[in-house]
Structures are given as structure tokens and as C-alpha cells.
Design a protein around this motif. Structure first.
Motif, PDB file in Angstrom:
ATOM      1  N   TRP A 138       0.840  -1.200   0.000  1.00  0.00           N
ATOM      2  CA  TRP A 138       0.000   0.000   0.000  1.00  0.00           C
ATOM      3  C   TRP A 138       0.871   1.243   0.000  1.00  0.00           C
ATOM      4  O   TRP A 138       1.948   1.252   0.597  1.00  0.00           O
ATOM      5  N   THR A 139       0.388   2.300  -0.649  1.00  0.00           N
ATOM      6  CA  THR A 139       1.122   3.568  -0.642  1.00  0.00           C
ATOM      7  C   THR A 139       1.090   4.177   0.765  1.00  0.00           C
ATOM      8  O   THR A 139       0.302   3.775   1.621  1.00  0.00           O
ATOM      9  N   TYR A 185       5.852   3.829  -1.863  1.00  0.00           N
ATOM     10  CA  TYR A 185       5.630   2.585  -1.123  1.00  0.00           C
ATOM     11  C   TYR A 185       6.662   2.474   0.010  1.00  0.00           C
ATOM     12  O   TYR A 185       7.768   3.020  -0.112  1.00  0.00           O
ATOM     13  N   ARG A 204      -8.413  12.639   2.759  1.00  0.00           N
ATOM     14  CA  ARG A 204      -7.314  13.156   1.944  1.00  0.00           C
ATOM     15  C   ARG A 204      -6.681  14.397   2.604  1.00  0.00           C
ATOM     16  O   ARG A 204      -5.458  14.517   2.678  1.00  0.00           O
ATOM     17  N   ARG A 243       3.524  10.913  -0.777  1.00  0.00           N
ATOM     18  CA  ARG A 243       2.128  10.480  -0.721  1.00  0.00           C
ATOM     19  C   ARG A 243       1.893   9.154  -1.461  1.00  0.00           C
ATOM     20  O   ARG A 243       1.243   8.249  -0.949  1.00  0.00           O
ATOM     21  N   ASP A 244       2.463   9.040  -2.660  1.00  0.00           N
ATOM     22  CA  ASP A 244       2.224   7.857  -3.482  1.00  0.00           C
ATOM     23  C   ASP A 244       3.383   6.866  -3.461  1.00  0.00           C
ATOM     24  O   ASP A 244       3.424   5.930  -4.262  1.00  0.00           O
ATOM     25  N   GLU A 260      -0.038   7.077   1.505  1.00  0.00           N
ATOM     26  CA  GLU A 260      -1.360   7.654   1.733  1.00  0.00           C
ATOM     27  C   GLU A 260      -2.345   6.604   2.231  1.00  0.00           C
ATOM     28  O   GLU A 260      -3.060   6.813   3.210  1.00  0.00           O
ATOM     29  N   ARG A 261      -2.363   5.446   1.577  1.00  0.00           N
ATOM     30  CA  ARG A 261      -3.338   4.420   1.967  1.00  0.00           C
ATOM     31  C   ARG A 261      -3.024   3.863   3.351  1.00  0.00           C
ATOM     32  O   ARG A 261      -3.933   3.560   4.127  1.00  0.00           O
TER      33      ARG A 261
END
Ligand code: ADP
Ligand code: ADP
Length: 227
Positions: free
Chosen positions: A90-91, A132, A111, A129-130, A93-94
């Protein structure tokens, strides 16, 4: 905010936590210190009910945690451990969004919250944010771990040796960050370490455990000047 009343946990034949009574006040930065095996982790895991005590009662905000649903407990406290345990596929952010999403926060609010937390933990959103977890250094991963624990604005943050695996410079930076976050948010923090320097840097009060017993509890200077 958190009250332990004569709490005992045995792993036969050991008594991991032995009749501990302790009150952590709202907004306090409390550090639990003691040698390896003294019961620190067991005490922490009982607060969020990963471990259930054999005897005694733990209250959070006056409520017996045995009476609370797991979701309610999860909403009230964030948990940070030594090996962050970010989901590798998951990134960032996630990962940070996990609990607010579970709690049903609207997407836009989640967000915004992730953006605020990346700022708070000094992680550049454009870069991280994106990303890993494997693309991050140990210190950056631990920052994400702290952000994830704070995501749903818990009243309580539990941290079990969160920085013990980091190099001294990264560790010092994160300690300073925790002091700032504590000031800014007023979150009640319980922080486990076996390092007295770390405890003295961070704590409003220090609780000393030995063989499962609480042997001292007081402000840093008081702990330091007792034998
Ligand atoms: P600390 O966090 O201070 O290192 P712990 O709370 O992890 O101490 O452990 C306290 C004692 O309880 C130790 O003797 C440990 O070996 C024992 N213990 C902890 N968890 C378990 C378990 N799941 N099963 C058996 N013994 C355990
Ligand atoms: P940490 O060191 O990060 O707190 P644990 O809480 O898992 O990790 O383990 C703390 C102590 O409890 C260690 O000394 C470990 O050997 C002991 N311990 C943990 N789980 C068990 C178990 N199932 N049986 C015996 N000892 C355990």
C-alpha cells in the motif's frame, strides 16, 4: 485518562505484570521504562486489549475497557511499535488513511487529513504520498507509522519502543518531533523505552517497572535523584 487498578497478567510460571496501579493524566507524556522483560509491552498491550489482564481493571476516560467494543477502543487510541508494520503493498497515503477509512470518514476529509499529517511529520507530500514503504528510509517509515497512528485523532497514543531501531541522529529528530506533536495536539502519550536518556528527554512523568512491578512513578527529576 488511563487508570490501571491492581492489574496483573501471568504467563505461567511468570508474572509479567504484578499488581500495577497507575493513573496517566489527560494530556500527559508518560514514559514507561524498565529492563527487558519487566512487563512494559504487556502493560501497553492490555490498554488496547491485545492482551486481557487476569486481575484488575483498566479504565480509559473513566470507562472500563472490558465494556468497550474493539472499534471504540481503536478510535480512541493509536499504536506505534518498533517495526512499524506498514502494509508493504500500500502507498503511504493508503497506509495513513487505514483507520479513518475504516471509521467511514468521507474521502475528501481523509485526503485532507493525510496532507496535514504529512506536514506534521515533515514528509514532503509530493514525494511521499504515493510512495511505497520499501522506497522510504527507516526514519521516514517510522514517521509514516506515527502519522498512521494519529490519523483518526485518537485521544491516546501508545508507543512501544518506536525509535529503538533507528540511528542516533534520526532518533533525536523524531524525539524532538514527538515533543512538538505532543505540544501541538495535547494527545495523551504513553511511551515505552529502556533508555533513560530518551525517557528524560520526553517525559512529563516516568513510570519505572521492574519484574512486573511499578517501583517508581514521578517527574523526571524526582526519578533521577532517587537511588
Ligand atoms: P518488556 O516489554 O518490558 O520487555 P514484556 O511485557 O514483553 O516485557 O514481558 C514481560 C514478561 O512476560 C517476560 O518475562 C516475557 O518473557 C513474558 N511474556 C510476555 N509475553 C508473553 C507471552 N505471550 N507468553 C509467555 N510469556 C510472555
Ligand atoms: P517486544 O520485545 O517488541 O516487546 P514481544 O512483546 O513479542 O516483543 O516480546 C517481549 C518478550 O516476551 C520477549 O522476551 C519474548 O521472548 C517474550 N515473549 C513474547 N511472546 C512469547 C511467547 N509466546 N512465549 C514466551 N515468551 C514470549
Amino acid at each position: 485518562m488511563i487508570t490501571f487498578e491492581r492489574v496483573t497478567k501471568r504467563f505461567e510460571p511468570w508474572t509479567a505484570v504484578d499488581g500495577v496501579s497507575l493513573t496517566v493524566e489527560a494530556g500527559e507524556f508518560c514514559v514507561l521504562i524498565g529492563p527487558s522483560g519487566s512487563g512494559k509491552s504487556t502493560l501497553m498491550k492490555m490498554v488496547n486489549r491485545l492482551i486481557v489482564p487476569d486481575e484488575g481493571t483498566i479504565r480509559v476516560g473513566g470507562e472500563d475497557i472490558a465494556m468497550l467494543r474493539p472499534e471504540d477502543l481503536r478510535r480512541r487510541m493509536g499504536y506505534v511499535i518498533q517495526n512499524v508494520g506498514l502494509f508493504p503493498h500500500w502507498t503511504v497515503e493508503r497506509n495513513i488513511a487505514t483507520v479513518p477509512t475504516l471509521l467511514g470518514w468521507p474521502k475528501a476529509r481523509v485526503r485532507d487529513r493525510v496532507s496535514d499529517l504529512l506536514d506534521l511529520l515533515k514528509l514532503d507530500a509530493r514525494r511521499f504520498r504515493d510512495a511505497y514503504p520499501h522506497q522510504l528510509s527507516g526514519g521516514q517509515q517510522q514517521r509514516v507509522g506515527v502519522a498512521r497512528a494519529l490519523a483518526a485523532e485518537p485521544a491516546i497514543l501508545l508507543m512501544d519502543e518506536p525509535f529503538s531501531a533507528l540511528d542516533p541522529i534520526t532518533r533525536g529528530a523524531l524525539q524532538a518531533e514527538m515533543t512538538a506533536i505532543h505540544k501541538a495536539t495535547g494527545t495523551t502519550i504513553v511511551f515505552v523505552t529502556h533508555d533513560m536518556d530518551e525517557a528524560l528527554k520526553l517525559a512529563n512523568r516516568i513510570a519505572v517497572l521492574d519484574h512486573g512491578r511499578l517501583i517508581q512513578f514521578g517527574p523526571p527529576l524526582e526519578i533521577l535523584h532517587r537511588p
